[in-house]
Design a protein around this motif. Structure first.
Motif, mmCIF file in Angstrom:
data_model
loop_
_atom_site.group_PDB
_atom_site.id
_atom_site.type_symbol
_atom_site.label_atom_id
_atom_site.label_comp_id
_atom_site.label_asym_id
_atom_site.label_seq_id
_atom_site.Cartn_x
_atom_site.Cartn_y
_atom_site.Cartn_z
ATOM 1 N N ARG A 299 -100.501 12.794 4.173
ATOM 2 C CA ARG A 299 -100.506 13.358 5.527
ATOM 3 C C ARG A 299 -99.104 13.360 6.126
ATOM 4 N NH1 ARG A 299 -104.915 13.265 8.902
ATOM 5 N NH2 ARG A 299 -103.506 14.525 10.188
ATOM 6 N N ILE A 300 -98.355 12.274 5.893
ATOM 7 C CA ILE A 300 -96.993 12.180 6.414
ATOM 8 C C ILE A 300 -96.120 13.275 5.815
ATOM 9 C CG2 ILE A 300 -94.881 10.781 6.361
ATOM 10 C CD1 ILE A 300 -96.655 8.312 6.688
ATOM 11 N N GLU A 301 -96.212 13.475 4.514
ATOM 12 C CA GLU A 301 -95.382 14.495 3.863
ATOM 13 C C GLU A 301 -95.782 15.899 4.307
ATOM 14 O OE1 GLU A 301 -93.706 15.826 -0.536
ATOM 15 O OE2 GLU A 301 -94.586 13.845 -0.197
ATOM 16 N N ALA A 302 -97.082 16.146 4.445
ATOM 17 C CA ALA A 302 -97.535 17.464 4.895
ATOM 18 C C ALA A 302 -97.025 17.755 6.305
ATOM 19 C CB ALA A 302 -99.057 17.535 4.849
ATOM 20 N N ALA A 303 -97.067 16.753 7.178
ATOM 21 C CA ALA A 303 -96.573 16.930 8.540
ATOM 22 C C ALA A 303 -95.066 17.145 8.532
ATOM 23 C CB ALA A 303 -96.923 15.697 9.378
ATOM 24 N N TYR A 304 -94.360 16.388 7.694
ATOM 25 C CA TYR A 304 -92.904 16.517 7.571
ATOM 26 C C TYR A 304 -92.534 17.952 7.188
ATOM 27 C CZ TYR A 304 -88.186 15.729 5.672
ATOM 28 O OH TYR A 304 -86.842 15.799 5.403
ATOM 29 N N LEU B 148 -93.159 13.577 14.508
ATOM 30 C CA LEU B 148 -94.154 13.260 13.481
ATOM 31 C C LEU B 148 -95.424 12.705 14.122
ATOM 32 C CD1 LEU B 148 -94.546 13.002 10.319
ATOM 33 C CD2 LEU B 148 -93.993 10.582 10.652
ATOM 34 N N ARG B 149 -95.267 11.797 15.076
ATOM 35 C CA ARG B 149 -96.441 11.215 15.730
ATOM 36 C C ARG B 149 -97.207 12.278 16.511
ATOM 37 N NH1 ARG B 149 -96.472 5.780 15.116
ATOM 38 N NH2 ARG B 149 -94.484 4.643 14.956
ATOM 39 N N ALA B 150 -96.488 13.183 17.150
ATOM 40 C CA ALA B 150 -97.151 14.236 17.900
ATOM 41 C C ALA B 150 -97.941 15.157 16.965
ATOM 42 C CB ALA B 150 -96.123 15.046 18.686
ATOM 43 N N HIS B 151 -97.372 15.444 15.795
ATOM 44 C CA HIS B 151 -98.044 16.317 14.828
ATOM 45 C C HIS B 151 -99.275 15.631 14.238
ATOM 46 C CE1 HIS B 151 -97.822 19.923 12.259
ATOM 47 N NE2 HIS B 151 -98.419 19.151 11.341
ATOM 48 N N LEU B 152 -99.212 14.307 14.116
ATOM 49 C CA LEU B 152 -100.329 13.533 13.555
ATOM 50 C C LEU B 152 -101.050 12.769 14.660
ATOM 51 C CD1 LEU B 152 -98.600 12.170 10.315
ATOM 52 C CD2 LEU B 152 -100.237 14.049 10.494
ATOM 53 N N ALA B 153 -101.307 13.450 15.742
ATOM 54 C CA ALA B 153 -101.925 12.803 16.902
ATOM 55 C C ALA B 153 -103.314 12.259 16.598
ATOM 56 C CB ALA B 153 -102.002 13.796 18.066
ATOM 57 N N ASP B 154 -103.953 12.787 15.553
ATOM 58 C CA ASP B 154 -105.300 12.323 15.207
ATOM 59 C C ASP B 154 -105.284 11.028 14.396
ATOM 60 O OD1 ASP B 154 -104.120 13.962 13.105
ATOM 61 O OD2 ASP B 154 -106.014 13.682 12.036
ATOM 62 N N VAL B 155 -104.100 10.602 13.963
ATOM 63 C CA VAL B 155 -103.972 9.382 13.163
ATOM 64 C C VAL B 155 -103.632 8.217 14.085
ATOM 65 C CG1 VAL B 155 -102.727 8.245 11.289
ATOM 66 C CG2 VAL B 155 -103.211 10.697 11.159
ATOM 67 N N GLU B 156 -104.372 7.137 13.996
ATOM 68 C CA GLU B 156 -104.101 5.972 14.831
ATOM 69 C C GLU B 156 -102.703 5.428 14.546
ATOM 70 O OE1 GLU B 156 -107.074 3.019 14.377
ATOM 71 O OE2 GLU B 156 -108.683 4.244 15.202
ATOM 72 N N ARG B 157 -102.061 4.927 15.574
ATOM 73 C CA ARG B 157 -100.682 4.441 15.420
ATOM 74 C C ARG B 157 -100.598 3.352 14.355
ATOM 75 N NH1 ARG B 157 -96.035 4.550 19.140
ATOM 76 N NH2 ARG B 157 -94.471 3.138 18.276
ATOM 77 N N GLU B 158 -101.550 2.442 14.337
ATOM 78 C CA GLU B 158 -101.523 1.358 13.356
ATOM 79 C C GLU B 158 -101.593 1.909 11.935
ATOM 80 O OE1 GLU B 158 -104.707 -1.380 13.837
ATOM 81 O OE2 GLU B 158 -103.986 -2.758 12.308
ATOM 82 N N THR B 159 -102.403 2.940 11.741
ATOM 83 C CA THR B 159 -102.550 3.541 10.420
ATOM 84 C C THR B 159 -101.259 4.249 10.001
ATOM 85 O OG1 THR B 159 -104.922 3.860 10.752
ATOM 86 C CG2 THR B 159 -103.869 5.198 9.042
ATOM 87 N N LEU B 160 -100.679 5.007 10.929
ATOM 88 C CA LEU B 160 -99.434 5.714 10.623
ATOM 89 C C LEU B 160 -98.305 4.720 10.367
ATOM 90 C CD1 LEU B 160 -97.903 8.317 10.274
ATOM 91 C CD2 LEU B 160 -97.640 8.478 12.750
ATOM 92 N N ASP B 161 -98.272 3.642 11.139
ATOM 93 C CA ASP B 161 -97.241 2.616 10.932
ATOM 94 C C ASP B 161 -97.366 1.971 9.550
ATOM 95 O OD1 ASP B 161 -96.149 3.098 13.372
ATOM 96 O OD2 ASP B 161 -96.793 1.230 14.313
ATOM 97 N N GLY C 216 -98.299 3.523 6.897
ATOM 98 C CA GLY C 216 -97.679 4.482 5.988
ATOM 99 C C GLY C 216 -96.166 4.426 6.057
ATOM 100 N N LEU C 217 -95.621 4.254 7.247
ATOM 101 C CA LEU C 217 -94.171 4.140 7.409
ATOM 102 C C LEU C 217 -93.661 2.836 6.790
ATOM 103 C CD1 LEU C 217 -93.831 5.409 11.101
ATOM 104 C CD2 LEU C 217 -93.336 6.685 9.002
ATOM 105 N N ALA C 218 -94.474 1.786 6.889
ATOM 106 C CA ALA C 218 -94.090 0.501 6.288
ATOM 107 C C ALA C 218 -93.977 0.625 4.779
ATOM 108 C CB ALA C 218 -95.113 -0.573 6.658
ATOM 109 N N ALA C 219 -94.903 1.365 4.174
ATOM 110 C CA ALA C 219 -94.856 1.556 2.727
ATOM 111 C C ALA C 219 -93.600 2.316 2.317
ATOM 112 C CB ALA C 219 -96.106 2.304 2.260
ATOM 113 N N ILE C 220 -93.198 3.283 3.133
ATOM 114 C CA ILE C 220 -91.966 4.030 2.858
ATOM 115 C C ILE C 220 -90.763 3.100 2.958
ATOM 116 C CG2 ILE C 220 -90.401 5.789 3.804
ATOM 117 C CD1 ILE C 220 -92.893 7.433 4.506
ATOM 118 N N LEU C 221 -90.728 2.286 3.998
ATOM 119 C CA LEU C 221 -89.603 1.374 4.205
ATOM 120 C C LEU C 221 -89.520 0.336 3.095
ATOM 121 C CD1 LEU C 221 -87.329 0.651 6.195
ATOM 122 C CD2 LEU C 221 -88.926 -0.879 7.336
ATOM 123 N N ARG C 222 -90.669 -0.016 2.549
ATOM 124 C CA ARG C 222 -90.696 -1.044 1.517
ATOM 125 C C ARG C 222 -90.068 -0.575 0.204
ATOM 126 N NH1 ARG C 222 -96.456 -3.039 -0.121
ATOM 127 N NH2 ARG C 222 -96.250 -1.373 -1.670
#
Length: 235
Positions: free
Chosen positions: A153-158, A175-188, A190-196
């Protein structure tokens, strides 16, 4: 350096893995010497990127693989406690057919402290729903979408935001605005996995913090209080 880190260099990796694989050099104890840091970078076990006045050190995929295969390597006598714990961890992973990355999981933000004056909530203000209402009985979801699905979902929005272009900066606010249907905790998560340690994506900061407005600050992903505002996907 050789493919085998020295005990001191191994300790640096264990310190970082204890913080989910990434941290500012300034918060790591004991102090990291430049020679050891550069040796780990040369061996492709570690990456370093400038962040503010410090360096963000991140364990690479090769570093994670090395750690998972060397949990029982001998350490100096002064680190016997750590060695005992690592041997227990090895036994646990082997018994459960799990990996070190699965055990450690994604990077989590440090919980924010709650002022004592706000810790207790009057009983009447806790919920506006009667005990037997549908809202009160509605169970919460046991788990969010799978990590792989969030990454998709993150890549598709990107790509939608960049018009299909890669290696282009996308603000997390967009990105958050485009994925407004995704809860912040869930999106975070995904971002944590990228940062890792995502090999094809990374997070970065604005070079000039003074240019940030309230929207960008609110949209930032800030594990351990270190905010990121921009997403890049290379390929």
């Amino acid at each position: 350096m050789s493919e085998t880190p020295t005990s001191k260099q191994a300790l640096i990796l264990w310190c970082l893995l204890g913080r989910s694989g990434s941290a500012l050099q300034s918060v790591i104890v004991p102090k990291i010497e430049r020679a050891d840091r550069e040796a780990l970078i040369t061996a492709h076990l570690l990456e370093a990127h400038k962040q503010g006045r410090s360096l963000r050190l991140t364990v690479t995929d090769k570093g994670w693989n090395w750690a998972g295969a060397h949990l029982r390597d001998p350490l100096p006598p002064s680190l016997r406690v750590l060695q005992d714990w690592l041997e227990l961890l090895h036994a646990h992973l082997e018994a459960n057919a799990a990996t070190l990355a699965e055990f450690i999981g994604p990077m989590r933000a440090e919980p924010k402290s709650v002022p004592a004056s706000k810790a207790k909530v009057p009983a009447k203000s806790r919920s506006k729903d009667p005990p037997n209402s549908k809202a009160a009985r509605k169970p919460k979801s046991a788990s969010g979408p799978a990590p792989a699905r969030i990454r998709e979902r993150i890549e598709a929005a990107y790509l939608a935001l960049t018009g299909g272009e890669r290696a282009t900066a996308v603000r997390l606010s967009a990105l958050r605005a485009h994925l407004a249907d995704v809860e912040r905790e869930t999106l975070d998560a995904g971002l944590a996995a990228i940062l890792r340690g995502d090999p094809n994506a990374r997070l970065s900061q604005f070079s000039d913090p003074k240019s940030l407005d309230a929207v960008e600050r609110e949209a930032a992903y800030a594990p351990a209080g270190e905010p990121f505002h921009i997403l890049w996907i290379q390929s």
